[in-house]
Write a protein that holds these residues in place. Structure first.
Motif, mmCIF file in Angstrom:
data_model
loop_
_atom_site.group_PDB
_atom_site.id
_atom_site.type_symbol
_atom_site.label_atom_id
_atom_site.label_comp_id
_atom_site.label_asym_id
_atom_site.label_seq_id
_atom_site.Cartn_x
_atom_site.Cartn_y
_atom_site.Cartn_z
ATOM 1 N N MET A 182 -7.613 -49.970 16.442
ATOM 2 C CA MET A 182 -7.838 -50.439 15.072
ATOM 3 C C MET A 182 -8.090 -49.263 14.145
ATOM 4 O O MET A 182 -8.735 -48.274 14.521
ATOM 5 C CB MET A 182 -9.013 -51.416 15.012
ATOM 6 C CG MET A 182 -9.211 -52.070 13.651
ATOM 7 S SD MET A 182 -10.318 -53.504 13.715
ATOM 8 C CE MET A 182 -9.270 -54.688 14.575
ATOM 9 N N LEU A 228 -14.730 -53.165 2.401
ATOM 10 C CA LEU A 228 -13.493 -53.039 3.179
ATOM 11 C C LEU A 228 -12.287 -52.886 2.260
ATOM 12 O O LEU A 228 -12.041 -53.723 1.395
ATOM 13 C CB LEU A 228 -13.312 -54.268 4.075
ATOM 14 C CG LEU A 228 -12.056 -54.270 4.944
ATOM 15 C CD1 LEU A 228 -12.105 -53.138 5.956
ATOM 16 C CD2 LEU A 228 -11.881 -55.612 5.645
ATOM 17 N N LEU A 256 -10.303 -61.275 10.845
ATOM 18 C CA LEU A 256 -10.013 -59.857 10.664
ATOM 19 C C LEU A 256 -9.152 -59.571 9.438
ATOM 20 O O LEU A 256 -9.386 -58.592 8.721
ATOM 21 C CB LEU A 256 -9.317 -59.304 11.909
ATOM 22 C CG LEU A 256 -10.157 -59.158 13.176
ATOM 23 C CD1 LEU A 256 -9.269 -58.756 14.340
ATOM 24 C CD2 LEU A 256 -11.272 -58.145 12.971
ATOM 25 N N ARG A 286 -7.647 -52.975 6.857
ATOM 26 C CA ARG A 286 -7.891 -53.013 8.301
ATOM 27 C C ARG A 286 -6.552 -53.279 8.990
ATOM 28 O O ARG A 286 -5.783 -54.142 8.547
ATOM 29 C CB ARG A 286 -8.908 -54.099 8.642
ATOM 30 C CG ARG A 286 -9.135 -54.277 10.142
ATOM 31 C CD ARG A 286 -10.087 -55.433 10.400
ATOM 32 N NE ARG A 286 -11.473 -55.089 10.093
ATOM 33 C CZ ARG A 286 -12.337 -55.896 9.480
ATOM 34 N NH1 ARG A 286 -11.932 -57.094 9.080
ATOM 35 N NH2 ARG A 286 -13.581 -55.516 9.262
ATOM 36 N N TYR A 287 -6.283 -52.552 10.066
ATOM 37 C CA TYR A 287 -5.009 -52.677 10.764
ATOM 38 C C TYR A 287 -5.234 -52.593 12.270
ATOM 39 O O TYR A 287 -6.034 -51.782 12.738
ATOM 40 C CB TYR A 287 -4.038 -51.546 10.375
ATOM 41 C CG TYR A 287 -3.850 -51.364 8.894
ATOM 42 C CD1 TYR A 287 -2.873 -52.072 8.196
ATOM 43 C CD2 TYR A 287 -4.661 -50.478 8.195
ATOM 44 C CE1 TYR A 287 -2.704 -51.898 6.833
ATOM 45 C CE2 TYR A 287 -4.501 -50.301 6.824
ATOM 46 C CZ TYR A 287 -3.528 -51.015 6.151
ATOM 47 O OH TYR A 287 -3.372 -50.844 4.803
ATOM 48 N N GLU A 324 -9.537 -48.634 10.147
ATOM 49 C CA GLU A 324 -10.213 -49.258 9.009
ATOM 50 C C GLU A 324 -10.493 -48.212 7.943
ATOM 51 O O GLU A 324 -10.783 -47.050 8.252
ATOM 52 C CB GLU A 324 -11.530 -49.906 9.440
ATOM 53 C CG GLU A 324 -11.372 -51.109 10.353
ATOM 54 C CD GLU A 324 -12.702 -51.679 10.776
ATOM 55 O OE1 GLU A 324 -12.799 -52.904 10.895
ATOM 56 O OE2 GLU A 324 -13.655 -50.888 11.003
ATOM 57 N N HIS A 332 -12.964 -47.957 4.523
ATOM 58 C CA HIS A 332 -14.037 -48.569 3.758
ATOM 59 C C HIS A 332 -14.395 -47.695 2.561
ATOM 60 O O HIS A 332 -14.262 -46.469 2.608
ATOM 61 C CB HIS A 332 -15.302 -48.753 4.609
ATOM 62 C CG HIS A 332 -15.198 -49.852 5.616
ATOM 63 N ND1 HIS A 332 -14.634 -49.670 6.866
ATOM 64 C CD2 HIS A 332 -15.583 -51.153 5.563
ATOM 65 C CE1 HIS A 332 -14.688 -50.809 7.536
ATOM 66 N NE2 HIS A 332 -15.252 -51.724 6.780
#
Length: 713
Positions: free
Chosen positions: A621, A501, A268, A504-505, A623, A625
């Motif tokens: 989560m 990407l 991830l 991401r967290y 994200e 992009h």
């Protein structure tokens, strides 16, 4: 003759003549063109140029004095030079002209944290035990060299420390910088999240020179359970893991459970560019007394004899480990208070020093009315006394929410002490069928499990631990070396490039901030308050088309008007916004996805989630992009326009028809309850379990509903 050549300082007339002549004479132009192409082919073709470079290098090299003797003669002619220059030159010369390979390769064991201080933590017990096993029985073909680094210097040999560790006292040795060469192995066995990232360049250089670089990963607990650690721990642990992913050939974990978590984290959040990393695991060991120290015979004091007698008076459950939220001593104490209120004559023995975020628990332990009768907290006892406490207890209670391994389970099995453990993967891995297990985070869950265990104990049917397999430290160290030196790795991680990407967290990532949210594990939960559940991460982005995606799940109360937006310029400019939505309750799903366009570079970009009173949701989560490689403007109808003030949820003085509160809502209070996530549990004490929320209501007819569960004793 391949060009019309002008003088360097040519006149206007000369240039006019050249231009006029070439303009009027096609044959002359063609002749120059042919000659130019021929000259390029014969003189400037890459193959011809490379051959000339080759000949020149070989010609100069043949005339030069070669090797280390020639270098020494040249150094002698340098004259005055600064110490810094000479030091840098010496380091470089040592790399270019390494000494002849000795009979033994080096196993460089990084003990940076232990060298600085011995905190007697669980990890440092491991480091001391493995180091002793390595020094007393080094692997064949290797010379074991403890090394260390600090914030002010790179890696050095820990010779003075090693002499003291082996009982040689203070000796006149120099902790010189390490001299490693291809074939050596660097093993980072200590945990130094603050030191390793500072020496990323040095560790990368070691690996590029052919030194195998391996690190031990004990756990990912500060990342997986950030709410149980002090602020900053998760960020530091993440930086450390990111550095390991960049500089390591292999990462060895202390359990398969940790290795699986590491594989998940790397997939991830690991670097997308770099090299493949081998992953493996090997279990820890245990010994009757800690190796490396000469311990005199234990002579108990009168106080210690009395404590052991009091512990033995009733069935005693033993907990071993530093007091910290993750160890769940608070749940255990609340569970025992329930048992005591039911009339159970049992003892709780907690062995461990005070850690972090447990001030309230420490106050309860110090002032508890049953302290020294049914409750015992032994803060700073030595290993010899701990051996006696194990012998005086009837069961080890392992209630940790998560662990890297769980050494107390091994120590309990070594003593033949039965085990009651929380049902988590790592405890199943270590103890298997040789322990009893419980589930649940409420006091009643554990109290009921202990009652069942006591019944099985009295009937002689309790699960015993004496058949559980375990290794001493010599065998455990050899198992680790089999993975590291003989490449018996169990898994492999390969970076996967995702050009789209951006970031991401996890929901609880500390780079995402919250005003009204509560992190639980890797998730972020609402608390019932209104305000910003999440905002951040303040990214700088290039122009382009992007999408921000929020994943999570919704509770029984519902979203209650929760909204999402993307903004820049300190929230002065909202790029896009939308209400969150959910297709079903209690199922993880995409709660919101916002597309937005940047037509110029943007700084401090935020994704924000705003919730209303009573909003019931969890974020798992976030994200971001990039949707295209170049700037493409969205059609106006595809963009969500910024809100006007009139678009906001109306605020009025009228109260909603329903007011809903989780039991742990900030507006509710408790005098005798145990808070467990979003629930509140009794502990056997008398008093107000809940009171509040102090709402102002107009005259009317109301109904109060109380939801929960009831156990009939």
């Amino acid at each position: 003759d391949a060009v019309w050549m002008l003088e360097d300082d040519f006149s206007d007339d000369a240039l006019i003549e050249a231009l006029q002549t070439l303009c009027d004479d096609p044959a002359r132009r063609a002749q120059l063109s042919v000659k130019a192409r021929e000259r390029i082919r014969t003189q400037y073709q890459p193959r011809a140029c490379a051959a000339q470079y080759f000949e020149a290098i070989e010609r100069y090299y043949a005339r030069a004095e070669q090797g280390l003797p020639a270098l020494e003669r040249q150094v002698a002619t340098l004259g005055a030079a600064s110490v810094a220059d000479l030091s840098q030159f010496a380091r470089r010369a040592a790399e270019l002209f390494p000494p002849k390979r000795p009979a033994y390769r080096q196993l460089l064991v990084d003990i940076s944290e232990l060298h600085q201080r011995d905190a007697r933590s669980g990890i440092q017990r491991v480091v001391r035990s493995v180091l002793h096993a390595l020094l007393t029985n080094p692997p064949e073909g290797f010379r074991v060299e403890p090394v260390y680094a600090s914030t002010s210097h790179g890696y050095r040999y820990a010779r003075r420390f090693t002499a003291r560790f082996l009982g040689l006292g203070e000796v006149a040795l120099i902790d010189a910088p390490i001299a490693a060469q291809s074939g050596d192995v660097f093993w980072g066995i200590d945990l130094q999240p603050g030191i390793v990232p500072q020496h990323q360049a040095e560790l990368s250089a070691l690996r590029l020179r052919g030194i195998k670089v391996v690190f031990t990963v004990y756990d990912l607990l500060p990342i997986m359970l950030p709410e149980t650690f002090v602020p900053g721990a998760a960020e530091g642990h993440s930086r450390w893991l990111h550095t390991l992913a960049l500089v390591s050939d292999g990462l060895i974990s202390i359990s398969a459970a940790v290795s699986n978590q590491l594989q998940q984290w790397l997939t991830l959040f690991g670097p997308q560019k770099g090299h493949a990393i081998r992953l493996g695991w090997s279990h820890l060991g245990a010994d009757v007394v800690e190796l490396g120290e000469d311990r005199p015979a234990w002579h108990p004091s009168a106080r210690q004899k009395q404590i052991l007698a009091d512990i033995s008076r009733y069935p005693a459950f033993l907990m071993v480990g530093t007091l910290e939220p993750r160890k769940a001593q608070a749940q255990a104490l609340a569970a025992f208070e329930l048992l005591w209120s039911r009339g159970e004559q049992v003892n709780l023995v907690i062995v461990g020093k005070q850690g972090w975020l447990v001030e309230e628990l420490v106050t309860r332990l110090r002032n508890h009315p049953l302290r020294e009768r049914h409750l015992f907290w032994l803060e700073g006892i030595d290993d010899a006394f701990l051996e006696q406490v194990y012998a005086a207890s009837i069961c080890l209670l392992a209630a940790s929410r998560d662990e890297g391994f769980g050494l107390p389970l091994i120590e309990a099995a070594r003593h033949g002490l039965p085990i009651l453990a929380r049902d988590i993967p790592v405890f199943r891995e270590v103890a298997g069928d040789h322990a009893s297990y419980f589930v649940g985070t409420a006091p009643r869950d554990l109290a009921d499990a202990m009652e069942r265990w006591l019944q099985s104990h009295h009937s002689g049917s309790a699960v015993q631990s004496d058949g559980m397999p375990w290794m001493n430290w010599a065998h455990a160290t050899q198992a680790m070396l089999d993975v590291i030196l003989h490449d018996n790795w169990q898994d492999r991680w390969q970076p996967q490039i995702d050009d789209a990407l951006i970031a991401r967290y996890w929901g609880s990532d500390p780079r995402l901030r919250s005003i009204v949210g509560k992190p639980i594990g890797t998730e972020l939960w609402t608390t019932g308050k209104a305000g910003h559940l999440l905002y951040g991460p303040y990214l700088d982005l290039k122009p382009g088309r992007y999408a921000a995606t929020v994943r999570g799940r919704v509770g029984v109360v519902g979203l209650q008007g929760a909204r999402m937006d993307v903004c820049i310029s300190g929230a002065k400019q909202v790029l896009a916004e939308m209400p969150l939505h959910a297709t079903q309750q209690s199922a993880e799903q995409v709660l919101g996805q916002l597309e937005f366009v940047l037509d110029r570079p943007a700084q401090q970009l935020e994704v924000r989630i705003e919730v209303e009173p009573g909003s019931d949701l969890m974020l798992s989560m976030i994200e971001i992009h990039r949707l295209d490689g170049a700037l493409q403007r969205l059609a106006p109808e595809a963009m969500t326009p910024p809100r006007h003030e009139s678009d906001f949820l109306a605020v009025s003085d009228e109260r909603p028809a329903v007011l809903a509160y989780r039991a742990t809502h900030p507006s509710l209070h408790s005098a005798v309850g145990y808070a467990d996530g979003r629930s509140l549990h009794t502990t056997g004490k008398a008093g107000f379990l809940v009171y509040g929320p102090y709402e102002s209501l107009p005259a009317g007819h109301y109904v109060i509903n109380l939801d929960g569960s009831l156990r009939v004793a």
